[in-house]
Design a protein around this motif. Structure first.
Motif, PDB file in Angstrom:
ATOM      1  N   VAL A 186       8.410  12.733  -0.996  1.00 39.56           N
ATOM      2  CA  VAL A 186       9.646  12.914  -0.247  1.00 39.56           C
ATOM      3  C   VAL A 186       9.742  11.921   0.917  1.00 39.56           C
ATOM      4  O   VAL A 186      10.838  11.462   1.262  1.00 39.56           O
ATOM      5  CB  VAL A 186       9.738  14.366   0.267  1.00 39.56           C
ATOM      6  CG1 VAL A 186      10.940  14.552   1.180  1.00 39.56           C
ATOM      7  CG2 VAL A 186       9.792  15.330  -0.899  1.00 39.56           C
ATOM      8  N   ALA A 187       8.607  11.552   1.517  1.00 42.94           N
ATOM      9  CA  ALA A 187       8.634  10.705   2.712  1.00 42.94           C
ATOM     10  C   ALA A 187       9.297   9.355   2.470  1.00 42.94           C
ATOM     11  O   ALA A 187      10.250   8.993   3.181  1.00 42.94           O
ATOM     12  CB  ALA A 187       7.217  10.534   3.259  1.00 42.94           C
ATOM     13  N   PRO A 188       8.866   8.538   1.481  1.00 40.98           N
ATOM     14  CA  PRO A 188       9.547   7.247   1.281  1.00 40.98           C
ATOM     15  C   PRO A 188      10.981   7.411   0.802  1.00 40.98           C
ATOM     16  O   PRO A 188      11.846   6.598   1.138  1.00 40.98           O
ATOM     17  CB  PRO A 188       8.676   6.546   0.235  1.00 40.98           C
ATOM     18  CG  PRO A 188       7.916   7.616  -0.445  1.00 40.98           C
ATOM     19  CD  PRO A 188       7.709   8.686   0.570  1.00 40.98           C
ATOM     20  N   LEU A 189      11.252   8.456   0.017  1.00 37.28           N
ATOM     21  CA  LEU A 189      12.635   8.693  -0.422  1.00 37.28           C
ATOM     22  C   LEU A 189      13.528   8.978   0.774  1.00 37.28           C
ATOM     23  O   LEU A 189      14.644   8.437   0.879  1.00 37.28           O
ATOM     24  CB  LEU A 189      12.667   9.853  -1.422  1.00 37.28           C
ATOM     25  CG  LEU A 189      14.051  10.273  -1.915  1.00 37.28           C
ATOM     26  CD1 LEU A 189      14.739   9.119  -2.626  1.00 37.28           C
ATOM     27  CD2 LEU A 189      13.941  11.489  -2.839  1.00 37.28           C
ATOM     28  N   GLY A 235       0.798  -1.219   0.000  1.00 38.80           N
ATOM     29  CA  GLY A 235       0.000   0.000   0.000  1.00 38.80           C
ATOM     30  C   GLY A 235       0.827   1.262   0.000  1.00 38.80           C
ATOM     31  O   GLY A 235       0.436   2.281  -0.563  1.00 38.80           O
ATOM     32  N   GLY A 236       2.008   1.236   0.636  1.00 39.18           N
ATOM     33  CA  GLY A 236       2.833   2.434   0.708  1.00 39.18           C
ATOM     34  C   GLY A 236       3.567   2.759  -0.567  1.00 39.18           C
ATOM     35  O   GLY A 236       4.177   3.818  -0.680  1.00 39.18           O
ATOM     36  N   VAL A 237       3.517   1.868  -1.576  1.00 44.00           N
ATOM     37  CA  VAL A 237       4.241   2.118  -2.820  1.00 44.00           C
ATOM     38  C   VAL A 237       3.658   3.313  -3.557  1.00 44.00           C
ATOM     39  O   VAL A 237       4.359   4.041  -4.248  1.00 44.00           O
ATOM     40  CB  VAL A 237       4.188   0.861  -3.717  1.00 44.00           C
ATOM     41  CG1 VAL A 237       4.898   1.115  -5.029  1.00 44.00           C
ATOM     42  CG2 VAL A 237       4.832  -0.310  -2.993  1.00 44.00           C
ATOM     43  N   GLU A 238       2.337   3.525  -3.407  1.00 48.88           N
ATOM     44  CA  GLU A 238       1.693   4.603  -4.136  1.00 48.88           C
ATOM     45  C   GLU A 238       1.926   5.964  -3.485  1.00 48.88           C
ATOM     46  O   GLU A 238       1.491   6.977  -4.009  1.00 48.88           O
ATOM     47  CB  GLU A 238       0.196   4.337  -4.237  1.00 48.88           C
ATOM     48  CG  GLU A 238      -0.127   3.148  -5.115  1.00 48.88           C
ATOM     49  CD  GLU A 238      -1.612   2.983  -5.307  1.00 48.88           C
ATOM     50  OE1 GLU A 238      -2.364   3.518  -4.482  1.00 48.88           O
ATOM     51  OE2 GLU A 238      -2.011   2.316  -6.262  1.00 48.88           O
ATOM     52  N   LEU A 239       2.569   5.991  -2.343  1.00 49.41           N
ATOM     53  CA  LEU A 239       2.878   7.287  -1.738  1.00 49.41           C
ATOM     54  C   LEU A 239       3.746   8.093  -2.701  1.00 49.41           C
ATOM     55  O   LEU A 239       4.757   7.613  -3.198  1.00 49.41           O
ATOM     56  CB  LEU A 239       3.612   7.101  -0.408  1.00 49.41           C
ATOM     57  CG  LEU A 239       2.803   6.448   0.711  1.00 49.41           C
ATOM     58  CD1 LEU A 239       3.663   6.316   1.951  1.00 49.41           C
ATOM     59  CD2 LEU A 239       1.554   7.248   1.025  1.00 49.41           C
TER      60      LEU A 239
END
Length: 606
Positions: free
Chosen positions: A559-562, A546-550
């Motif tokens: 910016v958050a996952p990066l 689910g977090g991939v689409e962030l």
């Protein structure tokens, strides 16, 4: 890489493999094939009946129950008597006083089998009646439909038909009377089954039994076609999916055994040294040696596909899986120091990859999780079911990319100083990871290349845990995702520092960590393939992917996952520079940071 030299190496490999079979082995193989050919007609003519006569039933010759007993292979009629059960001569006794059974597990199992036999016998008698409408006045048509991945939730007063009940609702029931005076009912529960019941008359009834449209065209509970009685109706069981998994995957194990043995043969006593000093490049040698075995796998897959009625799409879907089998075996043969270690590697490879392809394919008929397996394409192709390009890519693209990465790593250590050394398997693996690294941008490139392995591992984790209660499965999946992703971002970095591929400074460690984080951030967009089959809509799938689409449509969420990947990878890189213990500690910190981030995403954003 020169095609002419590659084909020459391939021809030499094929000739060497055939000439390696001595006369005694050829004779034994021919004898085995002849024995199997002779046994096949016997097995068809005299099919074995497991458990024949396992239960004894004491029943008289003229008793009405004698016919059902004689017609059931698992039941064996014995002489009746007052003490047939007490003396142990029978498990079930039928007499004037009724039915008596032994007070044991076998006695209760015998009674259940006897009841099924009587029911089946009565159904056959009714089917032989001339007036089928009188014998079976009700015809039920069942249609099994694939369950949707979308979760439907409702609460009281939401207008979903829950009528004052709170919580999640998955179906509705309605009933009514038609103008013709017949009763119709349609029931759905989880969108798994729909049924329509219609009152039949002697003029309109055309079937004496209920007709069931089961997957694969099978008669529910009986494995055949045609109408079935109510006692035969059972939910669909993915028997064909199981058979296809074994039929297609077992021959690949034979191919990888031969391929692994050929590779390690050249490493023992330096037998492969003449090839290394020949004009052929490492790419020519590696591709040429693999080509005969890959073509053999293609030929076997094509023959099996033709035998089971599959088409070209099935063969194309299985080619990446065959390539991954060969690629991982190639790496294992380069790492192994003996045939014993090679056997361990090939068994581990075959079990792991068969589980990845086999477990999800079992659910082809009932759940979207099956889309991750190439075998799901085969099952749908044989059944004639449509499947989208997205589902095909999800089943094949990660496997194909992983196979390419395996051969890329193998090329890095296919050299004299690595082929003929007797290092331990972990040390060889670190050499393979460190070989292609020479700068920070290469670290980022190879980090992105490892994403297919991450996707395969996470997909398999979801497939293994989606049946587990969410309260347990989601935390476990989050932990596994953090562990796998941080390993993919840092193992090769540690290998690079351990093999002195980078200058031993904090500045270089920071640069390498940033490159690994950015590379993984770019490469993980491959995980968006899971959206093509709505896999994130499954609870466990949503936790994993689910977090991939962030970041889609939002700069803040981009910016958050990066930032997470860069921070975690930099932490591991700084620890890797200082040695194994520091790397282990930094790796645990990175996993903890990643786990906390994923938990926050799942908790806050759902």
């Amino acid at each position: 890489m020169t095609p002419r030299r590659t084909l020459r190496v391939a021809r030499w490999e094929a000739t060497r493999g055939v000439s390696g079979v001595d006369r005694r082995t050829a004779v034994l193989l021919a004898v085995a094939l002849l024995v199997l050919a002779a046994l096949a007609p016997l097995l068809v003519a005299f099919a074995p009946t497991p458990g024949a006569g396992v239960y004894r039933v004491a029943v008289a010759d003229g008793d009405p129950y004698r016919a059902p007993v004689d017609a059931t292979p698992q039941l064996r009629a014995v002489d009746p008597g007052a003490n047939a059960v007490a003396s142990g001569r029978a498990d079930v006794a039928i007499g004037a006083g009724g039915v008596r059974i032994a007070d044991t597990e076998k006695g209760r199992a015998a009674l259940a089998t006897f009841r099924d036999a009587v029911t089946a016998y009565n159904d056959r008698l009714m089917a032989s009646e001339g007036d089928q409408a009188a014998a079976f006045p009700v015809v039920v048509n069942l249609t099994y439909v694939e369950r949707s991945a979308v979760r439907v939730g409702g609460t009281a007063g939401s207008g979903d038909g829950s009528s004052g009940a709170s919580g999640t609702t998955t179906g509705a029931t309605s009933a009514g009377t038609t103008s013709a005076g017949t009763t119709s009912a349609t029931t759905t529960s989880g969108t798994t089954t729909s049924a329509t019941t219609t009152s039949a008359t002697s003029e309109t009834a055309t079937s004496a039994t209920s007709e069931t449209a089961a997957p694969d065209g099978e008669r529910p509970g009986s494995g055949g076609d045609g109408p079935a009685t109510p006692s035969d109706i059972t939910p669909p069981f993915p028997l064909r999916s199981l058979l296809y998994a074994f039929v297609f995957l077992l021959p690949l194990n034979v191919v990888i055994q031969a391929y692994g043995s050929s590779v390690i043969d050249e490493r023992i006593d330096r037998r492969g040294e003449p090839l290394l000093v020949s004009p052929a490049s490492r790419g020519d040698i590696v591709v040429g040696k693999a080509l005969p075995y890959f073509l053999g796998a293609v030929a076997v897959t094509a023959v099996v596909a033709a035998a089971v009625g599959a088409g070209v799409r099935s063969v194309v879907a299985l080619l990446p899986l065959a390539g991954l089998f060969l690629g991982v075996t190639f790496l294992g043969a380069l790492f192994a120091r003996s045939y014993k270690e090679l056997t361990f590697v090939t068994v581990t490879v075959s079990v792991g990859l068969m589980a990845y392809a086999f477990v999800p394919a079992v659910f082809t008929e009932v759940h979207p999780i099956a889309a991750i397996s190439p075998l799901s394409v085969v099952v749908r192709d044989i059944r004639g079911d449509p499947f989208s390009l997205g589902a095909f890519l999800l089943a094949t693209a990660p496997v194909a990319l992983a196979a390419a990465v395996c051969y890329g790593l193998g090329l890095g250590v296919y050299r004299e100083e690595d082929l003929f050394t007797q290092k331990r398997l972990p040390a060889k693996a670190l050499d393979a990871l460190a070989a292609p690294l020479s700068s920070a941008w290469r670290v980022g490139l190879w980090t992105a290349a490892f994403v297919p392995f991450v996707l395969i591992a996470e997909l398999f984790a979801v497939a293994a845990l989606f049946v587990v209660p969410e309260a347990f499965a989601i935390p476990v999946v989050l932990a596994l995702v953090a562990l796998v992703e941080e390993a993919a971002k840092s193992l090769h970095v540690y290998a690079g520092f351990a093999n002195a591929r980078f200058p031993d400074t904090d500045r270089v460690a920071l640069a390498v960590g940033v490159a690994a984080g950015v590379g993984f951030f770019v490469g993980e967009k491959l995980l968006l393939l899971t959206r093509l089959v709505d896999l994130p809509n499954v609870a466990v799938g949503g936790a994993a992917f689910g977090g991939v689409e962030l970041g889609v449509g939002s700069l803040a969420l981009l910016v958050a996952p990066l930032a997470l990947h860069v921070a975690a990878a930099t932490t591991s890189a700084l620890g890797a520079r200082r040695g194994r213990r520091w790397y282990a500690l930094a790796f645990c910190c990175a996993v903890g940071l990643h786990l906390a981030y994923d938990y926050a995403v799942v908790s806050v954003l759902g």
